[in-house]
Motif scaffolding. Structure first.
Motif, PDB file in Angstrom:
ATOM      1  N   ARG A 192       3.051   5.769  -3.159  1.00  0.00           N
ATOM      2  CA  ARG A 192       4.385   6.648  -4.052  1.00  0.00           C
ATOM      3  C   ARG A 192       4.157   6.710  -5.601  1.00  0.00           C
ATOM      4  O   ARG A 192       4.501   7.436  -6.244  1.00  0.00           O
ATOM      5  CB  ARG A 192       5.287   5.779  -3.480  1.00  0.00           C
ATOM      6  N   MET A 193       3.797   5.146  -6.246  1.00  0.00           N
ATOM      7  CA  MET A 193       3.279   5.244  -7.400  1.00  0.00           C
ATOM      8  C   MET A 193       2.096   6.304  -8.132  1.00  0.00           C
ATOM      9  O   MET A 193       2.120   6.864  -8.489  1.00  0.00           O
ATOM     10  CB  MET A 193       3.133   3.798  -8.205  1.00  0.00           C
ATOM     11  N   LEU A 194       1.624   6.665  -7.052  1.00  0.00           N
ATOM     12  CA  LEU A 194       0.384   6.974  -7.592  1.00  0.00           C
ATOM     13  C   LEU A 194       0.876   8.423  -7.820  1.00  0.00           C
ATOM     14  O   LEU A 194       0.161   9.283  -8.587  1.00  0.00           O
ATOM     15  CB  LEU A 194      -0.917   7.429  -6.760  1.00  0.00           C
ATOM     16  N   ALA A 195       1.218   9.528  -6.266  1.00  0.00           N
ATOM     17  CA  ALA A 195       2.132   9.926  -6.212  1.00  0.00           C
ATOM     18  C   ALA A 195       2.884  10.809  -7.665  1.00  0.00           C
ATOM     19  O   ALA A 195       2.571  11.729  -8.101  1.00  0.00           O
ATOM     20  CB  ALA A 195       2.215  10.460  -5.357  1.00  0.00           C
ATOM     21  N   GLN A 196       4.002   9.873  -7.871  1.00  0.00           N
ATOM     22  CA  GLN A 196       4.276   9.706  -9.396  1.00  0.00           C
ATOM     23  C   GLN A 196       3.125  10.047 -10.584  1.00  0.00           C
ATOM     24  O   GLN A 196       3.940  10.692 -11.078  1.00  0.00           O
ATOM     25  CB  GLN A 196       5.364   9.149  -9.331  1.00  0.00           C
ATOM     26  N   GLU A 197       2.194   9.392 -10.503  1.00  0.00           N
ATOM     27  CA  GLU A 197       1.703   9.688 -11.752  1.00  0.00           C
ATOM     28  C   GLU A 197       0.351  10.750 -11.803  1.00  0.00           C
ATOM     29  O   GLU A 197       0.975  11.274 -12.760  1.00  0.00           O
ATOM     30  CB  GLU A 197       0.417   7.845 -11.628  1.00  0.00           C
ATOM     31  N   ALA A 230       0.632  -1.260  -0.192  1.00  0.00           N
ATOM     32  CA  ALA A 230       0.145   0.095   0.001  1.00  0.00           C
ATOM     33  C   ALA A 230       0.690   1.512   0.067  1.00  0.00           C
ATOM     34  O   ALA A 230       0.370   2.496  -0.489  1.00  0.00           O
ATOM     35  CB  ALA A 230      -0.998  -0.172   1.125  1.00  0.00           C
ATOM     36  N   ARG A 231       1.523   1.579   0.894  1.00  0.00           N
ATOM     37  CA  ARG A 231       2.984   2.212   0.844  1.00  0.00           C
ATOM     38  C   ARG A 231       3.559   2.089  -0.704  1.00  0.00           C
ATOM     39  O   ARG A 231       3.709   3.524  -0.897  1.00  0.00           O
ATOM     40  CB  ARG A 231       3.739   2.177   2.289  1.00  0.00           C
TER      41      ARG A 231
END
Length: 510
Positions: free
Chosen positions: A266-271, A261-262
């Motif tokens: 992080r990947m969603l923030a990057q997207e 989940a963490r």
């Protein structure tokens, strides 16, 4: 007295024709004409019965009365399919009475009842679960084939009137009776007390688990369904055995899920960061493209003015093509920019007194200059002179809808624009006779980047209609579409004449 007789005759629900001993008509009522479907004048006194529907039956009745003297009833069909019942009643004086009755409804009701019985029998026979019905004395009323197969019952135990005790005795002998007979009827008492269906699982001596649902009837009897739930029960028991093992597995996986989940966050923030960069790129690219496009347009205008040694017709044609292409690219870039501003909430509607009729005409003239293959038929005299709106953004709305009408109607030459005033709003309808839209695509038509299946092979980005819808909604209006594949499309825009803030202010003054 004759008048009383005629009044009685006329008020009878049956169609009546009276004949004398020579089989000629002496009297009749209007109901006879209605039932037989005869027009006025077709039936008259003194005529014989040869021309009447059912004449053959009348003749047969005439012969039979000589021997039996009793009324004769028969049925026949009219040309329109209605069924008529004819009763021929002789009198002692040799005359006779023909009585007609339309029995079409009665026959249809009987046919429907037979069909319902047939369907009920078919449904009962094809039920996957066993079904049985017992009266208050626990005598069998009926059961289906599944019930008999479930307990291997012979035919004589499935007949109405068979005692439940006899059925249970037979099942006990065959080894498929209830394992606990003391509690077998508990569900019957429970259903009776509740006055509603009740269910329980019954273990049989052969190892099966049968779910029995009892539904009490008002006369003291009941209807019961028997469902083999052995596999379901066994699976439930297996699930319970694995429950503890699953809890351990879940605990071991919890830490891993939290770590994932963490990582996902992080990947969603990057997207999100990438999407923001993409929007910035689109805005930058659109801005940068405008400068060379403006230069091309200016050069084309200078070339048109200078002329030179090039043939004027050829020169004019090529220059118009260049300018049309430039205009198309500029419009596309403007759509991308506007979509970006909408996404970031940086677009505002600048309300002004918008001469909407003039605006629509200007958009049509501009589109005519670009698309010389199509003509625009306007019926917009019903519009008010001005509405509260943003002329710049409305121009973008109607330009998009008009260009779409042209683009998706390549085989036609006429685009119809109709506008009128309606209960504080204006409505502008743009119709074409083009490729149309599949019904299942219509609800998604205004989604960004969505393109209907009928648009295959036609250039487009899927941005325009989404942009149109958002601009119209910012004006507190709406847009709807009516379309079908191969039958063209009609887009109707509804816009308020006065914006809501002005309406509220006028109410306050009042």
């Amino acid at each position: 007295m004759p008048h009383s007789f005629e009044a009685i005759l006329e008020n009878l629900p049956q169609g009546i024709i009276l004949l004398d001993s020579a089989d000629t008509v002496t009297a009749f009522n209007s109901r006879a004409l209605d039932i037989l479907g005869l027009s006025d004048g077709t039936l008259r006194r003194g005529m014989n019965i040869d021309g009447l529907p059912g004449t053959a039956d009348c003749r047969a009745a005439a012969c039979s009365r000589l021997t039996t003297g009793r009324p004769h009833t028969s049925q026949f069909a009219l040309a329109n399919g209605r069924m008529i019942s004819l009763t021929c009643a002789p009198s002692r004086a040799g005359s006779w009475i023909l009585s007609y009755e339309d029995i079409s409804t009665h026959i249809r009701v009987e046919d429907n009842l037979r069909e319902q019985h047939r369907r009920f029998d078919a449904a009962l026979s094809n039920m996957p679960h066993g079904l049985c019905m017992f009266d208050a004395t626990k005598k069998l009323i009926l059961c289906n084939a599944s019930y008999a197969r479930m307990y291997d019952l012979p035919d004589f135990l499935t007949r109405p009137g068979t005692s439940l005790v006899d059925i249970l005795d037979y099942r006990s002998q065959q080894g498929n009776g209830p394992a606990d007979t003391a509690t077998y009827f508990d569900v019957v008492f429970e259903a009776t007390a509740l006055g509603a269906p009740a269910s329980q699982n019954i273990a049989l001596t052969d190892g099966r688990i049968i779910k029995i649902t009892h539904n009490p009837m008002q006369n003291g009897g009941y209807v019961a369904t028997h469902e083999d739930v052995t596999k379901t029960v066994r699976l439930a028991e297996a699930l319970r055995r694995h429950h503890d093992q699953l809890e351990v597995t879940v605990q071991n996986r919890t830490a891993e899920v939290e770590r994932q989940a963490r990582e996902l966050e992080r990947m969603l923030a990057q997207e999100r960061s990438i999407n923001e960069l993409q929007r910035q790129f689109v805005a930058m690219a659109s801005h940068e493209f405008r400068t060379p496009l403006a230069i091309i347009d200016a050069a084309a205008q200078r070339l048109l003015r200078k002329g030179g040694a090039v043939e004027p017709e050829f020169l004019n044609d090529k220059v118009e093509q260049i300018r049309a292409s430039v205009s198309r690219i500029v419009d596309l870039m403007e759509s991308i920019l506007t979509a970006g501003r909408l996404d970031t909430g940086k677009i505002d509607i600048s309300y002004d007194a918008c001469a909407v009729g003039t605006l629509i005409r200007t958009c049509c003239e501009r589109q005519s200059a670009i698309s010389k293959t199509h003509g625009f038929v306007l019926d917009i005299d019903g519009l008010p002179e001005f509405i509260d709106a943003d002329p710049r953004s409305l121009s973008q709305v109607f330009t998009n809808l008009l260009s779409n009408a042209v683009k998706y109607a390549p085989g036609t030459s006429e685009i119809r624009v109709t506008a009128w005033e309606e209960t504080g709003n204006i409505k502008v309808s743009i119709s074409d006779d083009g490729v149309g839209i599949d019904a299942e695509d219509v609800p998604r038509l205004f989604q960004r980047y969505f393109r209907a299946r009928t648009s295959t092979g036609i250039a487009g980005t899927g941005i325009g209609l989404n942009l149109v819808k958002q601009i119209i909604e910012l004006h507190q209006g709406s847009i709807e579409v009516r379309s079908a594949r191969g039958c063209g499309s009609t887009f109707t825009v509804t816009l308020p004449i006065k914006r809501a803030a002005d309406i509220l202010a006028s109410n306050d003054v009042a």
